[in-house]
Design an enzyme around this catalytic site. Structure first.
Site, short mmCIF file in Angstrom:
data_model
loop_
_atom_site.label_atom_id
_atom_site.label_comp_id
_atom_site.label_asym_id
_atom_site.label_seq_id
_atom_site.Cartn_x
_atom_site.Cartn_y
_atom_site.Cartn_z
N PRO A 197 0.79 -1.23 0.00
CA PRO A 197 0.00 0.00 0.00
C PRO A 197 0.82 1.28 0.00
CG PRO A 197 -0.13 -1.12 2.12
CD PRO A 197 0.52 -2.07 1.17
N ASN A 198 0.34 2.22 -0.77
CA ASN A 198 0.88 3.58 -0.88
C ASN A 198 2.18 3.68 -1.68
OD1 ASN A 198 -1.21 4.83 0.76
ND2 ASN A 198 -0.28 3.74 2.47
N ARG A 200 5.19 10.96 -2.64
CA ARG A 200 4.89 10.65 -1.25
C ARG A 200 6.11 10.90 -0.36
NH1 ARG A 200 4.65 4.55 1.23
NH2 ARG A 200 3.97 5.16 3.31
N TYR A 202 11.28 8.91 1.36
CA TYR A 202 11.35 7.85 0.35
C TYR A 202 12.10 8.24 -0.93
CZ TYR A 202 7.86 5.73 3.38
OH TYR A 202 7.22 5.20 4.47
N ASN A 213 8.04 -5.64 -0.55
CA ASN A 213 7.94 -4.48 0.32
C ASN A 213 6.46 -4.37 0.63
OD1 ASN A 213 7.76 -2.07 1.64
ND2 ASN A 213 9.03 -0.93 0.18
N GLU A 244 12.62 -9.39 2.24
CA GLU A 244 11.83 -8.24 2.69
C GLU A 244 12.65 -6.97 2.45
OE1 GLU A 244 10.85 -8.54 6.86
OE2 GLU A 244 10.16 -6.45 6.96
N HIS A 292 12.67 -2.64 2.61
CA HIS A 292 12.07 -1.33 2.96
C HIS A 292 13.01 -0.24 2.47
CE1 HIS A 292 9.01 -3.26 5.28
NE2 HIS A 292 9.94 -4.02 5.81
N ARG A 317 12.75 5.05 12.63
CA ARG A 317 11.48 5.77 12.55
C ARG A 317 10.60 5.42 13.76
NH1 ARG A 317 9.10 5.09 6.72
NH2 ARG A 317 7.81 6.83 7.48
C1 DQA Z 1 8.15 1.11 3.94
C2 DQA Z 1 8.19 1.36 5.44
C3 DQA Z 1 6.81 1.16 6.05
O1 DQA Z 1 6.86 1.41 7.44
C4 DQA Z 1 5.81 2.10 5.42
O2 DQA Z 1 4.52 1.87 5.94
C5 DQA Z 1 5.81 2.05 3.94
C6 DQA Z 1 7.09 1.95 3.24
C7 DQA Z 1 9.51 1.42 3.26
O3 DQA Z 1 9.70 0.97 2.13
O4 DQA Z 1 10.34 2.12 3.85
O5 DQA Z 1 4.78 2.15 3.28
O6 DQA Z 1 7.87 -0.27 3.72
#
Ligand code: DQA
Length: 145
Positions: free
Chosen positions: A11-12, A19, A24, A75, A99, A101, A108
């Site tokens: 998501p997102n 964003r 990011y 991710n 995994e 990120h 964070r």
């Molecule tokens: C994320 C880190 C997550 O905490 C966050 O909710 C994201 C992006 C990252 O790629 O740093 O949506 O997965």
């Protein structure tokens, strides 16, 4: 198939580029997919890429990978910190997964320090920006070789 990998973005992550660029960066999801595909090509791997804002669709994509993929790069975005369903799907298909990120989740908010995926992941890459996807392909290529 031994030369195919699934790339899942949760998501997102479709909003990358606009964003929270201070967290990011300015690269987009398309940039991530292109980088992953190019890194995979060098490793003679094909990428099946999906992004979804819906937990169940991510679960379905993980299930489908069982048919034709040798491993997964994921991710899971915020679902990382909440989703027993995605964890269970990854366990169920029993494919090696990495995994990723983009941000350093450990630097964070506290709620981002917990992952439902990390303890069953082959490898966890955090805080390397989108280069993390490149590292993930290179690592997964070795794991599934
Ligand atoms: C994320 C880190 C997550 O905490 C966050 O909710 C994201 C992006 C990252 O790629 O740093 O949506 O997965």
């Amino acid at each position: 198939m031994a030369n195919r990998i699934l790339l899942v973005n949760g998501p997102n992550l479709n909003l990358l580029g606009t964003r929270e660029p201070e967290v990011y960066g300015s690269d987009t999801l398309d940039d991530i997919v292109a980088l992953t595909v190019e890194t995979a090509r060098v490793e003679e791997l094909q990428v099946v890429a999906m992004q979804s804002n819906h937990e169940g669709e991510i679960v379905d994509a993980i299930h489908s990978a069982r048919e034709d993929c040798a491993g997964i790069i994921i991710n899971a975005g915020a679902y990382t910190h909440t989703s027993v369903a995605i964890r269970d799907a990854l366990k169920a298909v029993a494919l090696p997964f990495i995994e990723v990120h983009i941000s350093n989740v450990h630097a964070r908010e506290e709620f981002r320090h917990r992952s439902y995926l990390s303890d069953i992941a082959e490898c966890v890459i955090v805080g390397a920006g989108i280069q993390g996807y490149e590292f993930a392909v290179e690592r997964l290529a070795r794991v599934i070789a």
